[in-house]
Write an enzyme that holds these catalytic residues in place. Structure first.
Site, short mmCIF file in Angstrom:
data_model
loop_
_atom_site.label_atom_id
_atom_site.label_comp_id
_atom_site.label_asym_id
_atom_site.label_seq_id
_atom_site.Cartn_x
_atom_site.Cartn_y
_atom_site.Cartn_z
N SER A 91 3.02 -9.49 -49.55
CA SER A 91 4.25 -10.75 -49.13
C SER A 91 4.87 -10.75 -49.37
CB SER A 91 3.00 -11.89 -47.92
OG SER A 91 2.77 -10.70 -47.02
N LYS A 94 8.81 -9.54 -48.79
CA LYS A 94 8.99 -9.85 -47.03
C LYS A 94 10.51 -10.95 -47.81
CE LYS A 94 4.87 -11.79 -44.44
NZ LYS A 94 3.82 -11.07 -44.67
N SER A 149 3.17 -17.04 -43.96
CA SER A 149 3.12 -15.39 -44.36
C SER A 149 2.75 -14.50 -42.79
CB SER A 149 2.79 -15.11 -45.47
OG SER A 149 2.88 -13.89 -46.18
#
Length: 382
Positions: A91, A94, A149
């Site tokens: 993640s 991101k 997340s």
């Protein structure tokens, strides 16, 4: 003839090194210069850190496959290990998603989520609890992305942006504009998909670019918030170094950025902290120690070292320079604007972004391609 061939190869190698040596600030020194005691090349074993009398050495016992410490204000890389090694980012990717998509929608924009918006959500994904048929503001969705997340929130924002594939393509294009050449985006939420990779160097670039945007800095630095559902479910940032949770103390001066985990990537983390007017970025990828909270402990020890050494440590390289824009667009590179300084006009953090020559960017592309070592990724999602 054989002797002539050897001389020709040596001459070619010397020419390549000369081109690299001419580059200014926008190419990592570890990938650009010939090996010396003070600036080892990326392929040298162990960590890269200049040996300077009186400056503490980076912490020992680090188990991460790759890590990097940089001064966010100057772009100087203070130390690194395998900074261009291509690994599954989980993640932490991101951050690039946010740098790419966040400027496109105002925080008050409302989206009524459809079933199609959530289609393709990977099995086992981390979610914040977005429900089809409910209305959410963009502000809600970004809190879901940064704090929990939430892959479901990413899917909705990507749908607003024109779709999953379009968003992945834009992320890769933006990565190249920022000078990140180790990153391939297949799944914008960080879910393990074959071929999806990034590096400690690239992820640090994304975080640095993101922190120049007030909204990015606000979302990634929020420890706790409420998310709209029945009663407004409270959510806590999964970055334990920021939230001070699960046995990890809140790091002094912490300001973000993003953590991640997948079965393929292991634990990943980009952390930024500010002390005494200096902002440092640390990226840690896939610690192998299996110690509880290992990624936070290793990041903390690197930040501690960085703050002890910053201002006096000899840089081993420089982050590719970027320039802020005044119209809300994603940050773009400014390698061609030699000796200029770019600052995002609306930023509270206002980093000083060191710019380099256009030749440096061209050399970085070629040398990074030669030196980076990729590995294919598979596995289940976060």
């Amino acid at each position: 003839m054989a002797s002539d061939a050897r001389v020709s190869k040596k001459a070619a190698a010397m020419a390549l090194a000369a081109v690299a040596g001419m580059s200014l600030t926008s190419i990592p020194a570890a990938a650009a210069v010939r090996p010396t005691a003070r600036q080892p090349v990326e392929t040298a074993p162990g960590a890269q850190a200049a040996s300077v009398p009186g400056i503490p050495k980076p912490p020992t016992g680090l188990s991460a496959l790759s890590w990097l410490v940089a001064d966010a204000d100057t772009g100087n890389v203070l130390a690194a290990k395998a900074p261009h090694r291509k690994l599954a980012p989980a993640s932490t990717i991101k951050t690039l998603f946010a740098v790419t998509v966040l400027p496109k929608f105002t925080s008050g924009t409302v989206r009524r989520v459809s079933t199609a918006d959530l289609a393709g959500l990977g099995s086992g994904s981390s979610v914040v609890g977005v429900k089809a048929g409910r209305r959410y503001t963009v502000d809600d969705l970004w809190r879901g992305v940064f704090l929990r997340s939430g892959n479901d929130a990413v899917h909705v924002l990507a749908a607003m942006n024109g779709g999953w594939r379009k968003t992945a393509q834009e992320m890769e294009q933006n990565a190249r504009r920022l000078g990140a050449h180790d990153t391939t985006v297949k799944s914008p939420d960080g879910y393990d998909v074959p071929g999806q990779v990034s590096s400690a160097y690239d992820l640090t670039l994304f975080a640095r670019a993101g922190l120049a945007n007030d909204d990015f800095a606000r979302y990634c630095g929020t420890p706790r918030a409420r998310f709209p559902s029945v009663g407004g479910t409270p959510i806590e940032n999964s970055n334990r170094m920021l939230a001070g949770s699960h046995g990890v103390s809140r790091y002094p001066g912490i300001i973000g950025v993003k953590n991640g985990y997948t079965s393929k990537a292991g634990n990943t983390l980009i952390a930024a902290a500010r002390r005494n007017g200096r902002t440092l970025l640390v990226t840690v990828l896939n610690p192998q120690s299996k110690v509880a909270n290992g990624v936070y402990k290793e990041a903390g020890s690197l930040l501690d070292w960085g703050f002890r050494s910053a201002g006096t440590a000899e840089p081993v390289g420089t982050l590719h320079a970027v320039q802020g824009t005044s119209d809300g667009r994603p940050l773009l590179p400014a390698a061609a604007q030699a000796n200029a300084v770019g600052v995002h006009p609306g930023s509270r953090w206002r980093p000083a972004l060191v710019l380099g020559a256009g030749l440096a960017g061209a050399a970085a592309v070629g040398l990074t391609g030669l030196l980076a070592m990729g590995r294919r990724v598979r596995g289940r999602g976060e």
